[in-house]
Design a protein around this motif. Structure first.
Motif, short mmCIF file in Angstrom:
data_model
loop_
_atom_site.label_atom_id
_atom_site.label_comp_id
_atom_site.label_asym_id
_atom_site.label_seq_id
_atom_site.Cartn_x
_atom_site.Cartn_y
_atom_site.Cartn_z
N PHE A 190 0.67 -0.82 0.25
CA PHE A 190 0.08 0.16 0.19
C PHE A 190 0.85 1.50 0.77
CE2 PHE A 190 0.30 -1.13 4.24
CZ PHE A 190 0.58 -0.15 5.07
N CYS A 191 0.27 2.08 -0.87
CA CYS A 191 0.65 3.37 -1.06
C CYS A 191 0.56 4.63 -0.09
CB CYS A 191 1.57 3.53 -2.41
SG CYS A 191 0.24 4.40 -3.60
N ILE A 192 1.33 6.01 0.13
CA ILE A 192 0.39 7.12 0.78
C ILE A 192 0.62 8.17 -0.37
CG2 ILE A 192 0.79 8.30 3.06
CD1 ILE A 192 0.31 5.46 3.92
N ILE A 227 2.89 8.88 -9.33
CA ILE A 227 2.07 7.77 -9.70
C ILE A 227 2.39 6.14 -10.09
CG2 ILE A 227 0.99 7.64 -12.74
CD1 ILE A 227 0.56 9.77 -10.89
N ARG A 228 3.63 5.74 -10.31
CA ARG A 228 3.95 3.93 -10.96
C ARG A 228 3.57 3.43 -9.64
NH1 ARG A 228 9.21 2.62 -13.87
NH2 ARG A 228 7.70 0.40 -14.01
N ALA A 229 3.86 4.52 -8.80
CA ALA A 229 3.49 3.40 -7.27
C ALA A 229 2.98 2.90 -6.84
CB ALA A 229 4.46 4.50 -5.40
N ILE A 230 1.52 4.31 -7.13
CA ILE A 230 0.13 3.22 -7.35
C ILE A 230 -0.79 2.69 -7.90
CG2 ILE A 230 -2.57 4.57 -8.17
CD1 ILE A 230 -1.29 6.81 -7.11
N GLU A 231 0.50 2.84 -8.76
CA GLU A 231 0.23 1.45 -10.35
C GLU A 231 0.13 0.02 -9.54
OE1 GLU A 231 -1.77 -0.99 -12.93
OE2 GLU A 231 -2.30 1.27 -13.06
N GLU A 232 1.29 -0.03 -8.66
CA GLU A 232 1.89 -1.49 -8.61
C GLU A 232 1.26 -1.67 -6.90
OE1 GLU A 232 6.01 -0.62 -8.86
OE2 GLU A 232 5.45 -0.16 -11.04
N SER A 233 0.64 -0.48 -6.04
CA SER A 233 0.48 -1.03 -4.55
C SER A 233 -1.15 -1.88 -5.08
CB SER A 233 -0.06 0.35 -4.25
OG SER A 233 1.35 0.81 -3.96
N ASP A 234 -1.13 -2.30 -3.91
CA ASP A 234 -2.67 -2.93 -4.17
C ASP A 234 -3.94 -1.93 -3.40
OD1 ASP A 234 -2.78 -5.89 -4.42
OD2 ASP A 234 -0.71 -5.15 -2.77
N VAL A 235 -2.98 -0.98 -1.98
CA VAL A 235 -4.19 -0.26 -1.74
C VAL A 235 -3.32 1.26 -1.33
CG1 VAL A 235 -5.56 0.57 0.35
CG2 VAL A 235 -5.09 -1.77 0.04
N CYS A 236 -4.49 2.63 -1.67
CA CYS A 236 -3.29 3.68 -2.31
C CYS A 236 -4.04 4.10 -0.24
CB CYS A 236 -4.13 4.82 -2.87
SG CYS A 236 -3.41 4.12 -4.09
N ASP A 269 -9.13 5.52 -10.68
CA ASP A 269 -8.98 5.34 -12.32
C ASP A 269 -7.30 4.10 -12.44
OD1 ASP A 269 -9.94 7.45 -13.16
OD2 ASP A 269 -8.22 8.35 -13.32
N ALA A 270 -6.82 3.73 -11.28
CA ALA A 270 -5.67 2.54 -11.37
C ALA A 270 -6.50 2.23 -10.76
CB ALA A 270 -4.67 3.03 -10.63
N GLY A 271 -7.38 1.29 -10.15
CA GLY A 271 -8.73 0.77 -9.37
C GLY A 271 -7.94 -0.21 -7.97
N LYS A 272 -7.74 1.02 -7.49
CA LYS A 272 -7.28 0.74 -6.46
C LYS A 272 -8.00 0.69 -5.32
CE LYS A 272 -3.02 0.07 -8.54
NZ LYS A 272 -2.90 -1.36 -8.74
N GLY A 273 -7.54 -0.31 -3.39
CA GLY A 273 -8.28 -0.21 -2.91
C GLY A 273 -7.96 1.22 -1.64
N ILE A 274 -9.13 1.91 -1.17
CA ILE A 274 -8.78 3.29 -1.22
C ILE A 274 -9.14 3.90 0.49
CG2 ILE A 274 -9.14 6.08 -1.32
CD1 ILE A 274 -10.27 4.62 -4.25
N VAL A 275 -8.53 4.87 1.37
CA VAL A 275 -8.63 4.28 2.72
C VAL A 275 -8.31 5.97 1.96
CG1 VAL A 275 -8.34 4.27 4.87
CG2 VAL A 275 -8.32 2.36 3.68
N LEU A 276 -9.21 6.90 2.92
CA LEU A 276 -8.53 8.53 2.94
C LEU A 276 -8.83 9.00 4.05
CD1 LEU A 276 -8.95 11.29 1.39
CD2 LEU A 276 -11.03 11.43 2.83
N ALA A 277 -7.23 9.34 5.10
CA ALA A 277 -6.75 9.27 6.19
C ALA A 277 -6.94 10.68 6.34
CB ALA A 277 -5.28 8.93 5.85
N VAL A 278 -7.54 11.39 7.31
CA VAL A 278 -7.46 13.03 7.45
C VAL A 278 -6.49 13.28 8.57
CG1 VAL A 278 -9.23 14.93 8.80
CG2 VAL A 278 -9.74 12.95 6.63
N ASN A 279 -5.06 13.36 8.01
CA ASN A 279 -4.41 13.63 9.14
C ASN A 279 -4.30 15.51 10.02
OD1 ASN A 279 -1.94 13.15 10.04
ND2 ASN A 279 -0.99 13.97 8.93
N LYS A 280 -2.81 14.73 10.83
CA LYS A 280 -3.20 16.28 11.80
C LYS A 280 -4.48 16.54 12.75
CE LYS A 280 0.85 18.50 8.84
NZ LYS A 280 0.63 19.80 7.85
#
Length: 436
Positions: free
Chosen positions: A175-177, A249-258, A281-292
């Motif tokens: 997964f990528c941040i 962008i490549r990190a997004i494509e090669e990850s399972d979750v963003c 667009d890359a079809g990845k699992g997605i988590v929205l993290a509201v930081n700070k």
């Protein structure tokens, strides 16, 4: 192994036309005026269940002008990133000194190079194909971007060494941040790893590259990827930042979750939506993290307000998972990994065909498709034909009768009956007996 491929050539040889044909969308600007494509443009190509990244570049010349130096720099970065180089030349006008200049540049790199002789759309031009072997490269393929000639051979050549099993199932979930600069991506990774691994600074753009780290959570190994902050394209000034954008962008494509990180102090900005769009667009699992979240004065009341904001601003992705946390104080940090793993599982979810058909047939009985000119859509059968993201293929009488609102209705019914939160899904409609 997944490949990265770039298109290189002088201006106006048809690189952008070839790029658009390969990615099957009009992403590159096509005009007769040379030099339209100045920056690298990135896309994903799929062929026979294999994928590779494709980069379009500006036309190279041997001019010393500053404008051409910038194009050359971008092309060199693309060449450095690529595993395969498609050297595009003009089959209509033949070779000139610029082609030989580019040939000399490419001879300095140890990459696989395929010469694409474009505009080869008649027999008289095909007779001159041997002229292009003078460039000294072994693989020369005649193509026509305008008339869609020769692309099967090109795709076969590029994908011959890509292992489909590697693409379908990675040994360790990744997964990528991702997020805008200075939203706390590196701090979040350090908090998860419980070590000061990534450089943390208030200066936007500290992370220049995509960095992989293996870590253990609940006795299982995972790969976490820190990425450079994604700026608006118009604000990418430094060459190195353009390189970082491509890597992200490549990190997004090669990850399972963003994990899309946004800044609680700044609120939701328009570019946050664009970044989320990259993951969708890359079809990845997605988590929205509201930081700070430690900067928020009244967390309990503001959670409700934030949920309303997210629902309003991200209407195009109501299925995303959301967590509120502070990377700095580690408050609510424990809520992140469970949501990442849930998004991963749903992104790879496989659903029994019998259950799918029961749900869809019940949905059709409850709400019959609208008629169009006396004809009505009929759904005969549905099956799941892919994962990462889940892909559902419907066999119908005439896919031209499908209205977008009814497609949305079917998607909602699938999501109501199966837990598909945290992942986009694909609905494909095929006429009965239609081939791929």
């Amino acid at each position: 192994m997944k490949k990265c491929v770039c298109l290189i050539g002088k201006p106006n040889v048809g690189k952008s036309t070839i790029f658009n044909k390969l990615i099957k969308e009009k992403k590159s600007i096509i005009m007769d005026e040379p030099g339209i494509t100045r920056d690298r443009i990135y896309g994903i190509v799929e062929y026979n269940d294999k994928k590779f990244s494709l980069i379009d570049t500006g036309g190279l010349t041997d001019s010393k002008e500053d404008f051409n130096k910038e194009i050359k720099m971008q092309a060199e970065l693309a060449i450095d990133e690529a595993d395969v180089i498609l050297f595009v030349v003009d089959g209509k006008f033949g070779l000139d000194r610029t082609d030989y200049y580019i040939r000399d540049l490419l001879r300095k790199v140890s990459k696989e190079i395929i010469v694409l002789v474009n505009k080869m759309d008649n027999e008289s031009r095909m007779e001159n194909i041997y002229e292009f072997y003078e460039l000294g490269f072994e693989r020369v393929i005649p193509v026509s971007g305008e008339h869609n000639i020769g692309f099967k051979e090109v795709l076969e050549e590029i994908t011959k060494n890509i292992n489909t099993s590697d693409l379908k199932e990675a040994s360790i979930p990744r997964f990528c941040i991702i997020g805008r600069p200075n939203v706390g991506k590196s701090s979040l990774i350090n908090a998860l790893l419980n070590e000061e691994r990534a450089i943390v600074s208030d200066i936007a753009g500290t992370t220049r590259d995509a960095i992989d780290t293996v870590f253990t959570y609940d006795k299982k190994d995972y790969i976490i990827v820190d990425t450079a902050g994604l700026r608006k394209k118009g604000r990418i000034y430094e060459n190195v930042e353009k390189y970082s954008y491509l890597r992200s962008i490549r990190a997004i494509e090669e990850s399972d979750v963003c994990v899309v990180v946004i800044n609680a102090e700044e609120g939701i900005l328009e570019h946050d939506k664009h970044i989320l769009g990259y993951a969708i667009d890359a079809g990845k699992g997605i988590v929205l993290a509201v930081n700070k979240w430690d900067k928020v004065s009244d967390p309990d009341s503001e959670v409700k307000q934030w949920k309303k904001k997210i629902e309003s601003e991200f209407k195009f992705a109501p299925y995303i998972k959301v967590v509120f946390l502070s990377a700095l104080t580690k408050k609510r940090l424990h809520t992140l990994m469970p949501e990442i793993l849930s998004a991963y599982e749903n992104n790879h979810k496989e659903i029994k065909t019998s259950l799918l058909n029961n749900v869809i047939m019940d949905a059709v009985s409850f709400k019959i498709p609208p008629s169009y000119k006396g004809k009505r859509l009929k759904i005969y059968f549905v099956s799941e034909t892919g994962i990462n993201p889940p892909k559902f293929t419907f066999q119908v009488n005439n896919k031209g009768l499908l209205h977008f609102s009814y497609e949305r209705y079917l998607e909602n019914k699938l999501r109501e009956n199966f837990d598909l939160t945290g992942t986009p899904i694909i609905l494909q409609f095929k006429n009965k007996n239609e081939k791929e």
